[in-house]
Design a protein around this motif. Structure first.
Motif, PDB file in Angstrom:
ATOM      1  N   GLY A  93       0.843  -1.208  -0.201  1.00 59.14           N
ATOM      2  CA  GLY A  93      -0.079   0.040  -0.111  1.00 59.14           C
ATOM      3  C   GLY A  93       0.847   1.295  -0.041  1.00 59.14           C
TER       4      GLY A  93
ATOM      5  N   MET B  38      -3.727  -2.917   2.936  1.00 59.13           N
ATOM      6  CA  MET B  38      -2.919  -2.215   1.962  1.00 59.13           C
ATOM      7  C   MET B  38      -3.617  -0.669   1.754  1.00 59.13           C
ATOM      8  N   ALA B  39      -4.753  -0.716   1.995  1.00 54.84           N
ATOM      9  CA  ALA B  39      -5.314   0.821   2.331  1.00 54.84           C
ATOM     10  C   ALA B  39      -4.871   1.503   3.461  1.00 54.84           C
TER      11      ALA B  39
ATOM     12  N   LYS C  54      -1.321   2.775   2.088  1.00 51.59           N
ATOM     13  CA  LYS C  54      -1.585   3.570   1.157  1.00 51.59           C
ATOM     14  C   LYS C  54      -1.955   5.170   1.660  1.00 51.59           C
TER      15      LYS C  54
END
Length: 199
Positions: free
Chosen positions: A25, A182-183, A186
């Protein structure tokens, strides 16, 4: 390049998998690099020491990693509703960085893996935030705009990414847990980039 430090301890590999997903991410954000680091195990036997360099996996963290990072993701398996001792031991040795304000104003996030859905994943995430707040970091969670938070039947909380590994530790990280990890990476990287830009 913004270096995002992903510092974790993993005994059986599930937290390491989450760390790698958080790293994916982070690296999905242009100009951001994930720096994976771990900590050595601790022992009640004073004579026991770990090698200076791990045999495999991420290198051991050094205090210079804290100085050089633009953001920090902290990950640990759950130990009775709290982070594992090796990670806590490292954090307990960061008072010089606390005094110097090394981490003040940098974004941070947390992630964990537990054996059961009610095995303390949320309390672990919350208690992992405490030293980060003492260091003056800006702690981020996962917003409900991420669909996985309402769809997950495994791990995943607004406090951070999590995984439910099962009583034998063999349950694979599912699609919602992957997406949320992953979010989180990110979001952490995007926030680090925004904080680095002058207004």
């Amino acid at each position: 390049m913004a270096d995002i430090l992903i510092l974790y301890y993993s005994r059986h590999g599930a937290t390491k998998q989450l760390a790698q997903l958080v790293a994916r991410g982070v690296e999905s954000v242009p100009g951001c690099n994930a720096r994976l680091r771990t900590v050595p195990a601790v022992s009640t036997v004073v004579e026991a020491v770990e090698p200076a360099v791990p045999d495999a996996g991420a290198p051991y963290v050094e205090l210079s990693d804290l100085k050089e990072c633009s953001g920090l993701a902290l990950g640990s398996p759950t130990r009775f509703g709290n982070m594992a001792a090796p990670l806590k031991y490292f954090l307990d040795g960061t008072s010089s960085d606390w005094l110097a304000g090394t981490l003040v104003g940098k974004p941070a996030a947390v992630f964990t893996s537990t054996s059961s859905p009610h095995g303390g994943n949320e309390s672990t995430l919350l208690t992992m935030m405490l030293p980060l707040l003492h260091h003056g970091m800006c702690v981020l969670g996962i917003p409900y705009s991420e669909p996985g938070l309402t769809l997950t039947e495994g791990g995943g909380t607004p406090y951070g990414a999590s995984h439910v590994a099962g009583h034998d530790g063999r349950r694979a990280v599912d699609e919602h847990e992957k997406a949320l990890a992953m979010a989180l990476g990110k979001r952490l990287a995007e926030t680090a980039v925004k904080l680095a830009c002058p207004l």
